[in-house]
Design a protein around this motif. Structure first.
Motif, short mmCIF file in Angstrom:
data_model
loop_
_atom_site.label_atom_id
_atom_site.label_comp_id
_atom_site.label_asym_id
_atom_site.label_seq_id
_atom_site.Cartn_x
_atom_site.Cartn_y
_atom_site.Cartn_z
N LYS A 21 0.72 -1.26 0.00
CA LYS A 21 -0.02 0.02 -0.04
C LYS A 21 0.81 1.27 -0.03
O LYS A 21 0.57 2.15 -0.70
N GLU A 22 1.93 1.34 0.79
CA GLU A 22 2.74 2.53 0.73
C GLU A 22 3.63 2.65 -0.23
O GLU A 22 3.70 3.74 -1.01
N ILE A 23 4.07 1.47 -1.29
CA ILE A 23 4.52 1.58 -2.60
C ILE A 23 3.63 2.40 -3.37
O ILE A 23 3.82 3.35 -4.23
N ASP A 24 2.35 2.03 -3.58
CA ASP A 24 1.19 2.41 -4.37
C ASP A 24 1.08 3.81 -4.01
O ASP A 24 0.90 4.60 -4.91
N SER A 25 0.97 4.34 -2.73
CA SER A 25 0.68 5.68 -2.45
C SER A 25 1.87 6.49 -2.64
O SER A 25 1.52 7.63 -2.93
N THR A 26 2.96 6.06 -2.57
CA THR A 26 4.25 6.73 -2.74
C THR A 26 4.50 6.96 -4.27
O THR A 26 4.75 8.33 -4.74
N TYR A 27 4.65 5.92 -4.97
CA TYR A 27 4.95 5.77 -6.16
C TYR A 27 3.79 5.66 -7.38
O TYR A 27 4.25 5.55 -8.74
N GLY A 28 2.81 5.51 -6.73
CA GLY A 28 1.75 5.06 -7.86
C GLY A 28 1.30 3.60 -8.11
O GLY A 28 0.39 3.37 -8.57
N SER A 29 2.48 2.92 -8.33
CA SER A 29 2.66 1.59 -8.84
C SER A 29 3.73 0.84 -8.30
O SER A 29 4.82 1.54 -8.41
N LEU A 30 4.07 -0.41 -8.35
CA LEU A 30 5.27 -1.19 -8.08
C LEU A 30 6.13 -0.77 -9.49
O LEU A 30 7.19 -0.66 -9.33
N GLU A 31 5.47 -0.88 -10.57
CA GLU A 31 6.32 -0.72 -11.97
C GLU A 31 7.01 0.79 -11.47
O GLU A 31 8.10 0.97 -12.08
N ASN A 32 6.16 1.82 -11.32
CA ASN A 32 6.81 3.10 -11.20
C ASN A 32 7.98 3.29 -10.01
O ASN A 32 9.07 4.05 -10.28
N MET A 33 7.78 2.32 -9.17
CA MET A 33 8.76 2.53 -8.16
C MET A 33 10.02 1.80 -8.55
O MET A 33 11.16 2.26 -8.39
N GLN A 34 9.96 0.44 -9.34
CA GLN A 34 10.97 -0.13 -10.05
C GLN A 34 11.63 0.81 -11.12
O GLN A 34 12.80 0.81 -10.96
#
Length: 229
Positions: A131-144
């Motif tokens: 949830k924090e990854i989605d909240s911070t970066y929008g999606s796992l793919e964006n974080m990666q």
């Protein structure tokens, strides 16, 4: 003088982190026996991460490179005890770079091995971390994507880390030079080694391919435990 004191403080903090409990820093793989750093066993075979990371790279990386950090850390710690016993302040200060480099190397690699899992066991992040990854970066793919950009920006050798701010509990992506460990304000959640010894035998100068492939074998269960600690 100020830079020397800074290095001294950093090294001491790193060594405290080595001995911290897994509940405080998520460092359950960092091993000491009778006050000596030891090479941790891997929770998988050397070839278990193929094709993302070859078995030969894993064997050399773990058995040679990590072992060298362990050996040199123990040597530096022995010399530090001798210097303390002799009240030799200059000698203690002179040892700080070796303690920081090799202590950091032991910390970083111990965390790194736990960050990895065979592709067959891969599960995407879930729970509070997901949830924090989605909240911070929008999606796992964006974080990666942002993480890989940070990895590619490292000049020379170093690491990129997904970290949690101790005060705000927010996620951030940070890069660290050489073997500098994650200490102070941040808790290490997930780290990727950008040193050439982590990929060159397999990927040569195509490190971007390594940065992309390693996401196939990330152990998000371990990252979730670190985030929750």
């Amino acid at each position: 003088m100020a830079s020397t004191l800074l290095k001294t403080s950093t090294a001491r903090t790193a060594l405290k982190a080595i001995g911290s409990s897994s509940t405080r820093a998520g460092m359950s793989g960092i091993t000491f026996t009778r006050g000596k750093a030891t090479l941790p066993d891997l929770p998988y075979d050397y070839g278990a991460l193929e094709p993302a990371i070859s078995g030969k790279i894993m064997e050399i990386h773990h058995n040679n490179h990590h072992q060298t950090y362990v050996t040199n850390l123990n040597t530096a710690l022995d010399k530090l005890e001798d210097a303390k016993g002799a009240s030799h302040i200059q000698a203690q200060i002179a040892l700080q770079p070796a303690l920081n480099f090799n202590g950091g190397g032991h910390i970083n690699h111990s965390l790194f091995w736990e960050n990895l899992t065979p592709k067959s066991s891969y599960e995407p992040p879930s729970g509070a971390l997901g949830k924090e990854i989605d909240s911070t970066y929008g999606s796992l793919e964006n974080m990666q994507s942002r993480f890989n950009t940070a990895l590619a920006s490292i000049q020379g050798s170093g690491w990129a880390w997904l970290v949690k701010d101790k005060e705000t509990n927010e996620l951030a992506i940070k890069t660290y030079a050489n073997q500098d460990p994650v200490i102070g304000q941040y808790i290490p959640i997930l780290g990727i080694d950008a040193w050439e010894h982590a990929y060159y035998l397999q990927y040569q100068n195509r490190k971007v391919e390594y940065f992309k492939a390693i996401w196939q074998v990330i152990n998000w269960k371990t990252a979730e435990k670190r985030f929750a600690a």
